[in-house]
Design a protein around this motif. Structure first.
Motif, PDB file in Angstrom:
ATOM      1  N   SER A  55      -0.601   5.366  14.011  1.00  0.00           N
ATOM      2  CA  SER A  55      -1.477   5.290  12.833  1.00  0.00           C
ATOM      3  C   SER A  55      -0.941   4.303  11.805  1.00  0.00           C
ATOM      4  O   SER A  55      -1.704   3.507  11.250  1.00  0.00           O
ATOM      5  CB  SER A  55      -1.635   6.666  12.180  1.00  0.00           C
ATOM      6  N   ARG A  56       0.364   4.334  11.570  1.00  0.00           N
ATOM      7  CA  ARG A  56       0.957   3.405  10.601  1.00  0.00           C
ATOM      8  C   ARG A  56       0.820   1.959  11.075  1.00  0.00           C
ATOM      9  O   ARG A  56       0.483   1.070  10.292  1.00  0.00           O
ATOM     10  CB  ARG A  56       2.420   3.759  10.349  1.00  0.00           C
ATOM     11  N   ALA A  57       1.076   1.722  12.364  1.00  0.00           N
ATOM     12  CA  ALA A  57       0.968   0.361  12.894  1.00  0.00           C
ATOM     13  C   ALA A  57      -0.480  -0.122  12.846  1.00  0.00           C
ATOM     14  O   ALA A  57      -0.747  -1.281  12.499  1.00  0.00           O
ATOM     15  CB  ALA A  57       1.504   0.311  14.318  1.00  0.00           C
ATOM     16  N   VAL A  58      -1.416   0.748  13.181  1.00  0.00           N
ATOM     17  CA  VAL A  58      -2.841   0.391  13.140  1.00  0.00           C
ATOM     18  C   VAL A  58      -3.252   0.103  11.696  1.00  0.00           C
ATOM     19  O   VAL A  58      -3.965  -0.864  11.430  1.00  0.00           O
ATOM     20  CB  VAL A  58      -3.709   1.514  13.761  1.00  0.00           C
ATOM     21  N   PHE A  59      -2.799   0.915  10.755  1.00  0.00           N
ATOM     22  CA  PHE A  59      -3.112   0.696   9.343  1.00  0.00           C
ATOM     23  C   PHE A  59      -2.628  -0.677   8.890  1.00  0.00           C
ATOM     24  O   PHE A  59      -3.366  -1.434   8.256  1.00  0.00           O
ATOM     25  CB  PHE A  59      -2.489   1.799   8.476  1.00  0.00           C
ATOM     26  N   ARG A  60      -1.384  -1.028   9.228  1.00  0.00           N
ATOM     27  CA  ARG A  60      -0.842  -2.336   8.829  1.00  0.00           C
ATOM     28  C   ARG A  60      -1.649  -3.474   9.439  1.00  0.00           C
ATOM     29  O   ARG A  60      -1.945  -4.469   8.773  1.00  0.00           O
ATOM     30  CB  ARG A  60       0.631  -2.443   9.230  1.00  0.00           C
ATOM     31  N   ALA A  61      -2.034  -3.329  10.716  1.00  0.00           N
ATOM     32  CA  ALA A  61      -2.823  -4.373  11.377  1.00  0.00           C
ATOM     33  C   ALA A  61      -4.199  -4.514  10.724  1.00  0.00           C
ATOM     34  O   ALA A  61      -4.691  -5.635  10.521  1.00  0.00           O
ATOM     35  CB  ALA A  61      -2.972  -4.050  12.862  1.00  0.00           C
ATOM     36  N   LEU A  62      -4.810  -3.402  10.384  1.00  0.00           N
ATOM     37  CA  LEU A  62      -6.130  -3.445   9.751  1.00  0.00           C
ATOM     38  C   LEU A  62      -6.073  -4.014   8.341  1.00  0.00           C
ATOM     39  O   LEU A  62      -6.976  -4.744   7.929  1.00  0.00           O
ATOM     40  CB  LEU A  62      -6.761  -2.046   9.746  1.00  0.00           C
ATOM     41  N   VAL A  63      -5.017  -3.712   7.603  1.00  0.00           N
ATOM     42  CA  VAL A  63      -4.861  -4.287   6.268  1.00  0.00           C
ATOM     43  C   VAL A  63      -4.713  -5.799   6.378  1.00  0.00           C
ATOM     44  O   VAL A  63      -5.348  -6.554   5.628  1.00  0.00           O
ATOM     45  CB  VAL A  63      -3.658  -3.666   5.515  1.00  0.00           C
ATOM     46  N   ALA A  64      -3.902  -6.261   7.327  1.00  0.00           N
ATOM     47  CA  ALA A  64      -3.713  -7.697   7.521  1.00  0.00           C
ATOM     48  C   ALA A  64      -5.039  -8.373   7.857  1.00  0.00           C
ATOM     49  O   ALA A  64      -5.356  -9.454   7.332  1.00  0.00           O
ATOM     50  CB  ALA A  64      -2.685  -7.961   8.616  1.00  0.00           C
ATOM     51  N   LYS A  65      -5.835  -7.732   8.710  1.00  0.00           N
ATOM     52  CA  LYS A  65      -7.139  -8.290   9.078  1.00  0.00           C
ATOM     53  C   LYS A  65      -8.063  -8.349   7.864  1.00  0.00           C
ATOM     54  O   LYS A  65      -8.707  -9.375   7.605  1.00  0.00           O
ATOM     55  CB  LYS A  65      -7.790  -7.449  10.176  1.00  0.00           C
ATOM     56  N   GLU A  66      -8.131  -7.274   7.103  1.00  0.00           N
ATOM     57  CA  GLU A  66      -9.022  -7.230   5.934  1.00  0.00           C
ATOM     58  C   GLU A  66      -8.609  -8.246   4.873  1.00  0.00           C
ATOM     59  O   GLU A  66      -9.466  -8.886   4.267  1.00  0.00           O
ATOM     60  CB  GLU A  66      -9.054  -5.819   5.335  1.00  0.00           C
ATOM     61  N   VAL A  67      -7.308  -8.392   4.649  1.00  0.00           N
ATOM     62  CA  VAL A  67      -6.840  -9.380   3.673  1.00  0.00           C
ATOM     63  C   VAL A  67      -7.238 -10.776   4.135  1.00  0.00           C
ATOM     64  O   VAL A  67      -7.738 -11.588   3.350  1.00  0.00           O
ATOM     65  CB  VAL A  67      -5.312  -9.264   3.467  1.00  0.00           C
ATOM     66  N   GLY A  68      -7.027 -11.060   5.414  1.00  0.00           N
ATOM     67  CA  GLY A  68      -7.406 -12.363   5.952  1.00  0.00           C
ATOM     68  C   GLY A  68      -8.896 -12.614   5.853  1.00  0.00           C
ATOM     69  O   GLY A  68      -9.333 -13.719   5.502  1.00  0.00           O
ATOM     70  N   TYR A  69      -9.695 -11.602   6.164  1.00  0.00           N
ATOM     71  CA  TYR A  69     -11.150 -11.742   6.061  1.00  0.00           C
ATOM     72  C   TYR A  69     -11.560 -12.023   4.619  1.00  0.00           C
ATOM     73  O   TYR A  69     -12.398 -12.885   4.372  1.00  0.00           O
ATOM     74  CB  TYR A  69     -11.841 -10.469   6.559  1.00  0.00           C
ATOM     75  N   GLN A  70     -10.996 -11.267   3.676  1.00  0.00           N
ATOM     76  CA  GLN A  70     -11.397 -11.446   2.285  1.00  0.00           C
ATOM     77  C   GLN A  70     -10.972 -12.805   1.746  1.00  0.00           C
ATOM     78  O   GLN A  70     -11.669 -13.393   0.931  1.00  0.00           O
ATOM     79  CB  GLN A  70     -10.851 -10.309   1.423  1.00  0.00           C
ATOM     80  N   LYS A  71      -9.852 -13.330   2.231  1.00  0.00           N
ATOM     81  CA  LYS A  71      -9.393 -14.634   1.759  1.00  0.00           C
ATOM     82  C   LYS A  71     -10.144 -15.785   2.417  1.00  0.00           C
ATOM     83  O   LYS A  71     -10.459 -16.778   1.771  1.00  0.00           O
ATOM     84  CB  LYS A  71      -7.900 -14.812   2.051  1.00  0.00           C
ATOM     85  N   ASN A  72     -10.408 -15.669   3.714  1.00  0.00           N
ATOM     86  CA  ASN A  72     -10.856 -16.826   4.483  1.00  0.00           C
ATOM     87  C   ASN A  72     -12.262 -16.742   5.069  1.00  0.00           C
ATOM     88  O   ASN A  72     -12.781 -17.758   5.515  1.00  0.00           O
ATOM     89  CB  ASN A  72      -9.870 -17.096   5.624  1.00  0.00           C
ATOM     90  N   VAL A  73     -12.859 -15.563   5.109  1.00  0.00           N
ATOM     91  CA  VAL A  73     -14.146 -15.424   5.798  1.00  0.00           C
ATOM     92  C   VAL A  73     -15.256 -14.951   4.857  1.00  0.00           C
ATOM     93  O   VAL A  73     -16.318 -15.567   4.795  1.00  0.00           O
ATOM     94  CB  VAL A  73     -14.018 -14.469   7.007  1.00  0.00           C
ATOM     95  N   ASP A  74     -15.017 -13.871   4.140  1.00  0.00           N
ATOM     96  CA  ASP A  74     -16.056 -13.272   3.303  1.00  0.00           C
ATOM     97  C   ASP A  74     -16.513 -14.244   2.219  1.00  0.00           C
ATOM     98  O   ASP A  74     -15.713 -14.875   1.547  1.00  0.00           O
ATOM     99  CB  ASP A  74     -15.554 -11.988   2.656  1.00  0.00           C
ATOM    100  N   GLY A  75     -17.814 -14.355   2.067  1.00  0.00           N
ATOM    101  CA  GLY A  75     -18.386 -15.185   1.023  1.00  0.00           C
ATOM    102  C   GLY A  75     -18.450 -16.662   1.360  1.00  0.00           C
ATOM    103  O   GLY A  75     -18.836 -17.461   0.527  1.00  0.00           O
ATOM    104  N   LYS A  76     -18.072 -17.020   2.574  1.00  0.00           N
ATOM    105  CA  LYS A  76     -18.123 -18.427   2.964  1.00  0.00           C
ATOM    106  C   LYS A  76     -19.194 -18.606   4.025  1.00  0.00           C
ATOM    107  O   LYS A  76     -19.706 -17.646   4.584  1.00  0.00           O
ATOM    108  CB  LYS A  76     -16.758 -18.877   3.478  1.00  0.00           C
TER     109      LYS A  76
END
Length: 115
Positions: A55-76
Motif C-alpha cells: 500500500s505504501r509503495a502504491v501510494f508513492r507511485a500514484l502520488v508521483a504519477k499525479e504530480v507529473g500529470y498535474q505539472k505536464n499533462v493537465d490543462g494542456k
C-alpha cells in the motif's frame, strides 16, 4: 471599558476560529495529488488485498504519477506530441512501479481494472 474588552476578546476568538477552519478546509483539497492517491490506494488495497508495504509503495507511485500529470499533462493540449509523450512516460513509470510492487496475480487484476 470592561464590556469593550470582553467584546474585543470574543471577536478575536471568533476570528481565530474562522481562520483555523478555513485552513483545515484548504488542506483537504480534493485536487491535491496526495488526496487523489490516497483514495485510489484505498480502493486498490481493498480490491487487490494489498499488505501495508504494498500500500505504501502504491501510494508513492500514484502520488508521483499525479504530480507529473498535474505539472505536464493537465490543462494542456491533449493532442500535442509532447503531452502525449509525457503521459506515456508517466503511465509506463506507474506500470513499472506496480509490476515491482504487486504479485503476478495482483498485477494482472490491476491491469484488467485499468483497461
Amino acid at each position: 471599558m470592561k464590556n469593550i474588552l470582553t467584546v474585543f476578546a470574543f471577536v478575536a476568538t471568533v476570528f481565530m476560529g474562522v481562520q483555523t477552519s478555513s485552513a483545515q478546509e484548504l488542506s483537504q483539497d480534493k485536487s491535491r495529488p496526495e488526496v487523489i492517491a490516497k483514495t485510489e490506494t484505498a480502493n486498490l488495497t481493498e480490491a487487490l488485498g494489498l499488505n501495508g508495504d504494498q500500500s505504501r509503495a502504491v501510494f508513492r507511485a500514484l502520488v508521483a504519477k499525479e504530480v507529473g500529470y498535474q505539472k505536464n499533462v493537465d490543462g494542456k493540449d491533449a493532442k500535442s506530441a509532447t503531452v502525449i509523450a509525457e503521459k506515456k512516460k508517466l503511465d509506463d513509470q506507474l506500470k513499472e512501479s506496480m509490476k515491482k510492487t504487486l504479485t503476478a496475480d495482483q498485477y494482472a487484476k490491476w491491469l484488467k481494472m485499468n483497461n
